[in-house]
Scaffold this motif. Structure first.
Motif, PDB file in Angstrom:
ATOM      1  N   GLN A  77       0.848  -1.190   0.000  1.00 45.99           N
ATOM      2  CA  GLN A  77       0.000   0.000   0.000  1.00 45.99           C
ATOM      3  C   GLN A  77       0.884   1.242   0.000  1.00 45.99           C
ATOM      4  OE1 GLN A  77      -3.285   0.211   2.725  1.00 45.99           O
ATOM      5  NE2 GLN A  77      -3.667  -1.994   2.678  1.00 45.99           N
ATOM      6  N   ALA A  86       0.819   4.449  10.494  1.00 46.35           N
ATOM      7  CA  ALA A  86      -0.620   4.352  10.810  1.00 46.35           C
ATOM      8  C   ALA A  86      -1.292   3.391   9.834  1.00 46.35           C
ATOM      9  CB  ALA A  86      -1.290   5.722  10.743  1.00 46.35           C
ATOM     10  N   VAL A  87      -0.919   3.486   8.555  1.00 43.32           N
ATOM     11  CA  VAL A  87      -1.465   2.565   7.542  1.00 43.32           C
ATOM     12  C   VAL A  87      -1.053   1.137   7.895  1.00 43.32           C
ATOM     13  CG1 VAL A  87      -1.361   1.901   5.110  1.00 43.32           C
ATOM     14  CG2 VAL A  87      -1.579   4.321   5.719  1.00 43.32           C
ATOM     15  N   GLY A  90      -3.151  -0.181  10.632  1.00 45.11           N
ATOM     16  CA  GLY A  90      -4.467  -0.610  10.141  1.00 45.11           C
ATOM     17  C   GLY A  90      -4.409  -1.992   9.515  1.00 45.11           C
TER      18      GLY A  90
ATOM     19  N   PHE B  32     -11.425   2.696  14.037  1.00 43.69           N
ATOM     20  CA  PHE B  32     -10.308   3.517  14.515  1.00 43.69           C
ATOM     21  C   PHE B  32     -10.846   4.926  14.740  1.00 43.69           C
ATOM     22  CE2 PHE B  32      -8.522   0.293  11.630  1.00 43.69           C
ATOM     23  CZ  PHE B  32      -7.630  -0.342  12.488  1.00 43.69           C
ATOM     24  N   LEU B  61      -9.787   0.610  18.212  1.00 41.44           N
ATOM     25  CA  LEU B  61      -8.517   1.220  18.609  1.00 41.44           C
ATOM     26  C   LEU B  61      -8.658   2.732  18.722  1.00 41.44           C
ATOM     27  CD1 LEU B  61      -5.468   0.836  19.160  1.00 41.44           C
ATOM     28  CD2 LEU B  61      -5.077   1.100  16.717  1.00 41.44           C
ATOM     29  N   SER B  65      -4.713  10.509  16.939  1.00 43.79           N
ATOM     30  CA  SER B  65      -5.286  11.691  16.285  1.00 43.79           C
ATOM     31  C   SER B  65      -6.269  11.226  15.219  1.00 43.79           C
ATOM     32  CB  SER B  65      -4.190  12.524  15.612  1.00 43.79           C
ATOM     33  OG  SER B  65      -3.666  11.820  14.498  1.00 43.79           O
ATOM     34  N   VAL B  67      -5.932  12.218  12.232  1.00 48.74           N
ATOM     35  CA  VAL B  67      -5.055  11.966  11.085  1.00 48.74           C
ATOM     36  C   VAL B  67      -4.638  10.498  11.083  1.00 48.74           C
ATOM     37  CG1 VAL B  67      -2.860  12.558  10.002  1.00 48.74           C
ATOM     38  CG2 VAL B  67      -4.237  14.347  11.056  1.00 48.74           C
ATOM     39  N   ALA B  68      -4.207  10.017  12.237  1.00 46.82           N
ATOM     40  CA  ALA B  68      -3.813   8.607  12.335  1.00 46.82           C
ATOM     41  C   ALA B  68      -5.026   7.710  12.093  1.00 46.82           C
ATOM     42  CB  ALA B  68      -3.193   8.326  13.697  1.00 46.82           C
ATOM     43  N   ASN B  71      -5.900   7.197   8.484  1.00 48.99           N
ATOM     44  CA  ASN B  71      -4.885   6.422   7.771  1.00 48.99           C
ATOM     45  C   ASN B  71      -4.877   4.958   8.207  1.00 48.99           C
ATOM     46  OD1 ASN B  71      -3.277   8.200   5.827  1.00 48.99           O
ATOM     47  ND2 ASN B  71      -3.541   9.501   7.615  1.00 48.99           N
ATOM     48  N   MET B  72      -5.293   4.699   9.439  1.00 49.57           N
ATOM     49  CA  MET B  72      -5.505   3.307   9.858  1.00 49.57           C
ATOM     50  C   MET B  72      -6.684   2.717   9.084  1.00 49.57           C
ATOM     51  SD  MET B  72      -4.959   3.702  13.944  1.00 49.57           S
ATOM     52  CE  MET B  72      -3.389   4.263  14.606  1.00 49.57           C
ATOM     53  N   TYR B  74      -7.540   3.611   6.104  1.00 52.67           N
ATOM     54  CA  TYR B  74      -6.990   3.364   4.759  1.00 52.67           C
ATOM     55  C   TYR B  74      -6.302   1.998   4.714  1.00 52.67           C
ATOM     56  CZ  TYR B  74      -3.876   4.267   0.656  1.00 52.67           C
ATOM     57  OH  TYR B  74      -3.187   4.200  -0.530  1.00 52.67           O
ATOM     58  N   GLY B  75      -5.413   1.767   5.693  1.00 54.50           N
ATOM     59  CA  GLY B  75      -4.657   0.511   5.724  1.00 54.50           C
ATOM     60  C   GLY B  75      -5.562  -0.699   5.857  1.00 54.50           C
ATOM     61  N   ALA B  76      -6.513  -0.615   6.787  1.00 50.87           N
ATOM     62  CA  ALA B  76      -7.399  -1.757   7.032  1.00 50.87           C
ATOM     63  C   ALA B  76      -8.345  -1.982   5.852  1.00 50.87           C
ATOM     64  CB  ALA B  76      -8.200  -1.524   8.314  1.00 50.87           C
ATOM     65  N   GLY B  78      -7.753  -1.173   2.770  1.00 49.16           N
ATOM     66  CA  GLY B  78      -6.913  -1.705   1.698  1.00 49.16           C
ATOM     67  C   GLY B  78      -6.593  -3.173   1.900  1.00 49.16           C
ATOM     68  N   ALA B  79      -6.598  -3.601   3.162  1.00 49.45           N
ATOM     69  CA  ALA B  79      -6.349  -5.010   3.477  1.00 49.45           C
ATOM     70  C   ALA B  79      -7.641  -5.825   3.417  1.00 49.45           C
ATOM     71  CB  ALA B  79      -5.701  -5.130   4.855  1.00 49.45           C
TER      72      ALA B  79
END
Lengths: 258, 366
Positions: A77, A86-87, A90, B32, B61, B65, B67-68, B71-72, B74-76, B78-79
């Motif tokens: 990613q 942070a990504v 996640g 998040f 979780l 912030s 912001v974090a 983006n968490m 986004y990551g999750a 995307g996963a």
């Protein structure tokens, strides 16, 4: 690897090194002499050797290595500037059995992403953070980084970094090592073959620790930037040894009590 | 659609808590978030309730912030996870960068904005001042969220399911745009069925590259302009397809000579205005957009053919009114009534406005 290769004249050769399947067939866009490609190679060789291609998910930063996902043949990613950890958090939280790493430069990790970096490590997220510190913003054309050394000339410190104006180089790895969530913190380099071998050992250890859910592993790589430093690749190696390593000494900052 | 599935007894719940419970029942994989008034009950409820649900593996979780948080998400997302965050106006502003990346990378997720009065740190009282931000993109670049605007605690719960259904159908972030009053007030709610939202396959997600496929990449970076234009055209095509998901409801519009347009809490208040007006013999009706993006332009255009004038009512300085005017194309006058900074118009105040405009219109026509 270790495949036999037969030449036309009947000579039998043993293949001892090849491009791992974890690297795509895309040529690196990095400047000649830049350390990024070596670190990419090391990471993907470890993923190959540990046979974890199907388990590893990487997060690319904003900076010179923004296209890391073009070269690393694993699921990846691309994060916003500074937000890679942070990504990665996640991803790791929803896929705890996968191995997750972020790959970040000094501007990304130690300036705009400082909060994410500190809090990710403080939570002890089970990920590997790879931090490339070359003391400059390479992609945007050689501006001052949080890790730029005092007196170092960049396009936004044209008379040298004045610490009274711009503050001091941030030793974020030393900060991170203080946090209880950090399990393994080390500072490495890729300026000679021996250093590359040491980095590879560190990366291997970090992935093994992640498999054991030990907490955050943090590897700083003190690297170079021939274009940004306006030096030849050979000159950058000398600068690393004579100047950079004085401020950022190589070695482990936190090792597990075993 | 949900009606036949509702077998449960009604419960009395806060809007924020009903939304959080619906999220648990939608089997979200992760939440998040970062506390901010007036929506902190969402994360508090999840933190309190999820550990008691042995069948749930939901990650909750508290990030450092907004912001974090985003983006968490986004990551999750995307996963491949079903993931959400929630916040209120200033926090949603902080998330805009991440939301733009999520829209570009085409990741389904839910973002809840329990709006408070602004600008700036503003007030913790309810507002609809984030309409522009929610419906016109919010961050940089050409993109849209799917935006659902609840007007009751029941819809705070129901729209969690609707938002995920749409987000996953279109691979697009969805937003529930509520306000501080809807978050805080208690009403009767029949909760959506536990596990009633099937998971959708996400073959594009970064779940680890297997031998049988190439590597999956989640990115919003398309450095070649030809490629970036292609991505934009694809997004625009998707937004065009989303227009079919437009939802609204009408009250007494059949014979209406005056049309009120309002969303969310303002629409609840305007229902009362319609009742009060009708008692006085004023032929007044209400159209309430349920989806703010897509917006019911067509239906408002149709109704504008039949009415004398339109009064748009909002809890802001006049934001949705611009879309109403776009729909009406000057065919009838469109007026605006709103209060700002956490203040809410009373039904009587709005009716007075209706009567004053009505009188003025008649003078003009005589």
């Amino acid at each position: 690897m270790n495949e036999k290769l037969l030449l036309d004249d009947g000579t039998e050769l043993e293949q001892v090194y090849c491009r791992p399947d974890t690297l795509t067939d895309v040529p690196y866009h990095y400047c000649p002499g830049c350390g990024h490609s070596v670190v990419h190679n090391v990471l993907m060789e470890v993923v190959d050797e540990l046979d974890i291609q199907d388990k590893t998910i990487g997060v690319a930063p904003v900076g010179c290595s923004v296209f890391a996902y073009h070269y690393m043949n694993i699921d990846m990613q691309e994060a916003a500037h500074g937000r890679a950890s942070a990504v990665a958090t996640g991803i790791k939280r929803v896929l705890p059995d996968k191995l997750v790493f972020s790959y970040q430069g000094d501007g990304d990790l130690a300036a705009i992403g400082t909060a994410e970096t500190i809090h990710t490590v403080n939570r002890g997220e089970n990920i590997l953070i790879v931090f490339i510190n070359n003391g400059i913003y390479g992609m945007t054309g050689g501006q001052m980084a949080p890790t730029t050394l005092p007196g170092m000339v960049t396009s936004t410190s044209p008379y040298g970094r004045d610490v009274h104006m711009a503050g001091y180089p941030l030793k974020i790895t030393d900060l991170v090592a203080q946090l209880p969530g950090a399990y393994y913190v080390t500072r490495q380099s890729v300026h000679n073959p021996n250093a590359v071998r040491k980095l590879k050992k560190a990366v291997t250890k970090a992935f093994e620790y992640q498999m054991q859910n030990k907490g955050t592993c943090f590897i700083e790589v003190v690297s170079n930037c021939p274009s940004g430093w306006k030096m030849t690749p050979v000159e950058t190696i000398k600068y690393l040894e004579d100047v950079m390593f004085q401020y950022y000494p190589l070695g482990d900052l936190k090792v597990p009590k075993e | 659609m949900e009606k036949e599935m509702k077998t449960e007894e009604p419960r009395l719940m806060k809007g924020n808590e009903a939304l959080a419970e619906a999220a648990i029942r939608a089997n979200i994989d992760a939440y998040f978030g970062y506390p901010i008034t007036p929506q902190s009950e969402i994360i508090e409820y999840l933190m309190r309730e999820v550990p008691n649900r042995k069948d749930k593996k939901t990650i909750v979780l508290q990030a450092e912030s907004e912001v974090a948080s985003i983006n968490m998400v986004y990551g999750a997302a995307g996963a491949g996870a079903r993931v959400m965050t929630s916040s209120s106006s200033p926090g949603i502003s902080l998330m805009q960068e991440g939301i733009s990346y999520i829209a570009s990378a085409q990741l389904p997720c839910l973002i809840v904005n329990v709006v408070r009065g602004g600008p700036g740190l503003g007030t913790i009282q309810p507002s609809q001042g984030d309409y522009f931000q929610a419906t016109k993109g919010g961050g940089h670049g050409d993109y849209h969220l799917i935006v659902l605007a609840p007007s009751s605690v029941q819809e705070m719960a129901d729209f969690v399911f609707d938002a995920f259904r749409l987000a996953e159908k279109y691979r697009n972030p969805a937003m529930i745009l509520a306000d501080g009053a809807l978050g805080q007030m208690m009403e009767k709610v029949i909760l959506p069925p536990d596990g009633g939202l099937p998971k959708t396959p996400k073959p594009w997600a970064t779940t680890g590259k297997t031998k049988d496929r190439g590597h999956n990449i989640i990115t919003s970076l398309f450095i070649q302009p030809e490629e970036m234009e292609k991505v934009n055209l694809q997004l625009q095509k998707k937004y065009e397809e989303m227009q079919s998901e437009v939802r609204w409801e009408e009250f007494q519009t059949d014979d209406a000579e005056i049309l009120l347009v309002a969303f969310g809490l303002s629409a609840r208040i305007c229902q009362k205005v319609v009742d009060l007006g009708r008692e006085k013999g004023i032929k007044i009706g209400l159209l309430r957009p349920i989806t703010l993006y897509p917006f019911p332009y067509k239906r408002i255009a149709e109704l504008s053919e039949k009415v004398e004038f339109i009064l748009d009512v909002e809890m802001n300085a006049g934001q949705m009114v611009e879309d109403v005017r776009l729909a009406v194309e000057g065919k009838v006058p469109v007026y605006f009534k709103g209060r700002m900074g956490g203040m809410i118009s009373t039904p009587e105040e709005i009716l007075q406005e209706v009567e004053a405009i009505h009188e003025k219109q008649n003078v003009l026509h005589d």
